[in-house]
Structure formats: C-alpha cells, structure tokens
Write an enzyme that holds these catalytic residues in place. Sequence first.
Site, PDB file in Angstrom:
ATOM      1  N   VAL A 100       0.404  20.341  31.120  1.00  0.00           N
ATOM      2  CA  VAL A 100       1.001  21.361  30.257  1.00  0.00           C
ATOM      3  C   VAL A 100       2.298  20.889  29.607  1.00  0.00           C
ATOM      4  O   VAL A 100       2.772  21.514  28.661  1.00  0.00           O
ATOM      5  CB  VAL A 100       1.256  22.682  31.025  1.00  0.00           C
ATOM      6  CG1 VAL A 100      -0.034  23.252  31.583  1.00  0.00           C
ATOM      7  CG2 VAL A 100       2.303  22.495  32.118  1.00  0.00           C
ATOM      8  N   SER A 139       8.494  35.264  37.761  1.00  0.00           N
ATOM      9  CA  SER A 139       8.925  35.336  39.158  1.00  0.00           C
ATOM     10  C   SER A 139       9.970  36.436  39.276  1.00  0.00           C
ATOM     11  O   SER A 139      10.596  36.815  38.277  1.00  0.00           O
ATOM     12  CB  SER A 139       9.543  34.002  39.584  1.00  0.00           C
ATOM     13  OG  SER A 139      10.251  34.111  40.810  1.00  0.00           O
ATOM     14  N   TYR A 153      14.967  26.817  39.162  1.00  0.00           N
ATOM     15  CA  TYR A 153      13.773  27.671  39.143  1.00  0.00           C
ATOM     16  C   TYR A 153      14.093  29.030  38.535  1.00  0.00           C
ATOM     17  O   TYR A 153      13.356  29.528  37.678  1.00  0.00           O
ATOM     18  CB  TYR A 153      13.260  27.833  40.568  1.00  0.00           C
ATOM     19  CG  TYR A 153      11.957  28.605  40.658  1.00  0.00           C
ATOM     20  CD1 TYR A 153      10.746  27.982  40.394  1.00  0.00           C
ATOM     21  CD2 TYR A 153      11.944  29.954  41.017  1.00  0.00           C
ATOM     22  CE1 TYR A 153       9.548  28.679  40.489  1.00  0.00           C
ATOM     23  CE2 TYR A 153      10.762  30.655  41.112  1.00  0.00           C
ATOM     24  CZ  TYR A 153       9.557  30.008  40.842  1.00  0.00           C
ATOM     25  OH  TYR A 153       8.376  30.714  40.928  1.00  0.00           O
TER      26      TYR A 153
END
Length: 267
Positions: A80, A158, A171
């Site tokens: 990706v 998330s 993240y």
Amino acid sequence: MEGRHREVPPGYLDRLFSLEDRVCLVAGAGSGLGEAIATGFAQAGGRVIAADIQPERVQELADLVGSETRHPLEPRELDVTSRVSVDELVERTVAEHGRIDVLCTSAGTAARFPAEDYPEDVYDRIILLNLKGSFLMAQSVGRRMLAQGSGSIINIASIGGSIAYPGSTAYNQSKGGVVQMTRSLALEWASRGVRVNAIAPSLFNTPLLRANEQVVTTTSEFIMTRTPIGRKGEPYEVVGAAVFLASDASTMVTGTILGVDGGYLTA
C-alpha cells in the site's frame, strides 16, 4: 389504506446487510482485523480480493476459507506504500470484475517508544504505512468509484485517532490523520455517490498487538483501565461494523468514525 406511504419497502431487511456479488477489495487481509473483515465480506456474499504485502498469508486464508463462501477469496500481493503496486492492483481488479464496490484498508503497523526517544526511521515507517498507504488506496479506488458513481470506502482508524495514550505518538498521529482524511474525502465525494467512513477499534487480540505487548505493556494497561467493557476485542467483533458500512444498511452514513472500542471513547 389509500394514500398511506410505506416507509420500509417489502423485503428490505432481507437484503440490507447483503454484499451479494459486490466486488470488495481488502488491503491488509493477511492477518488480524483485515483477515476477519475479508472473511466476513465473503460470508456476506461479496467477491473479495484479499490483498497483503505477504501474499502467502492471503493464500493461506483463501485455502482456509475454501468453499465455505459463495465466491472464493482471491489472494493478491499488494504494497500500500507503493503507488505503482496500488494502481496495478486496482487496474487488475477492474479489468477482471468491471468495478470496485467496497474498499477496506486495514494495512498498518505500530511501535511503542517514549516520545522523546522515538526513532525517526520507525516514525517514518508508521506514517508511511498507516496514513499515506491508506490515502493511496482511497485515492486510487476512489477515482474508479467516482467514475462509476457509487462505492463505499472503509478506513481502519483507531481510538488513538481521537484521544492519546502513552508510548504511541507516531501511531496516534497516523490514525489522527486517517480520521481527518476520512472526513475530508467524505465531504468531497458524498454528492458523487461515494461514501467514506472509518472504524476506530480499541485493543483487539491481533498479532500486531501481541508483538507489541512482548516489548512493553504500559500502553495496554493505560487503555484497559479506561475501557468500560473491561476486555480486549476479538477480530471477528469488528466484522459487523465493517459489513454495516459496506452494505446498504449504511446508505445515509458518510464521514463517520465508528468506534468499536468497548465504550472507551464514551468513558
């Protein structure tokens, strides 16, 4: 009754959550949530292209699912983070199936370090895979969906896209970007038939989580003490949300960040 308008058409619920014969591309289908979602889409009747940077993983999944679904899973190799790889897979899928109805991008990674010591190479890898990879997929598939006038894109965000927790600055930044990307694309494409939503999981029992917990548990402890349901999720528990967003059950839903988090974001 003369003049009475029927709000729910006959047989509506029978087809509401069906993905019968829809072409569904799942990126990151080799493990964890992506594997579960690819399997769920196939069980809902979809023609599922299961793509991953580790092609042997999606081949194993296709062999495991076997003849359990109407259409066999189609394993494909995909990076990706590479525009060439993304565009080649999209072009191949359209050439073979004529369209792409659903995209779910679940490819991602994480690593835990104190912010002041976060390695630059690890930071770059997380942003590249989680954020740019999601955008490259949405952009390439989105162009096809805009041309056909319909489609549903599902990003995996998330809880870290909306709140912060320790040891995960890269993240959290990447998933915050996915949240805003989802809203931006939804706004631009809604009038042209393409819906864009995201799922925001909390801690799920995936290989990625287990690998990180071998290094440090502070992050997981921080999250678990703030999760009302009091446990981690299992990968199959995200499938319902994904099928909802992919199917006609959510035709009026776009730009939504759907928490599948055991109540974390409400606490």
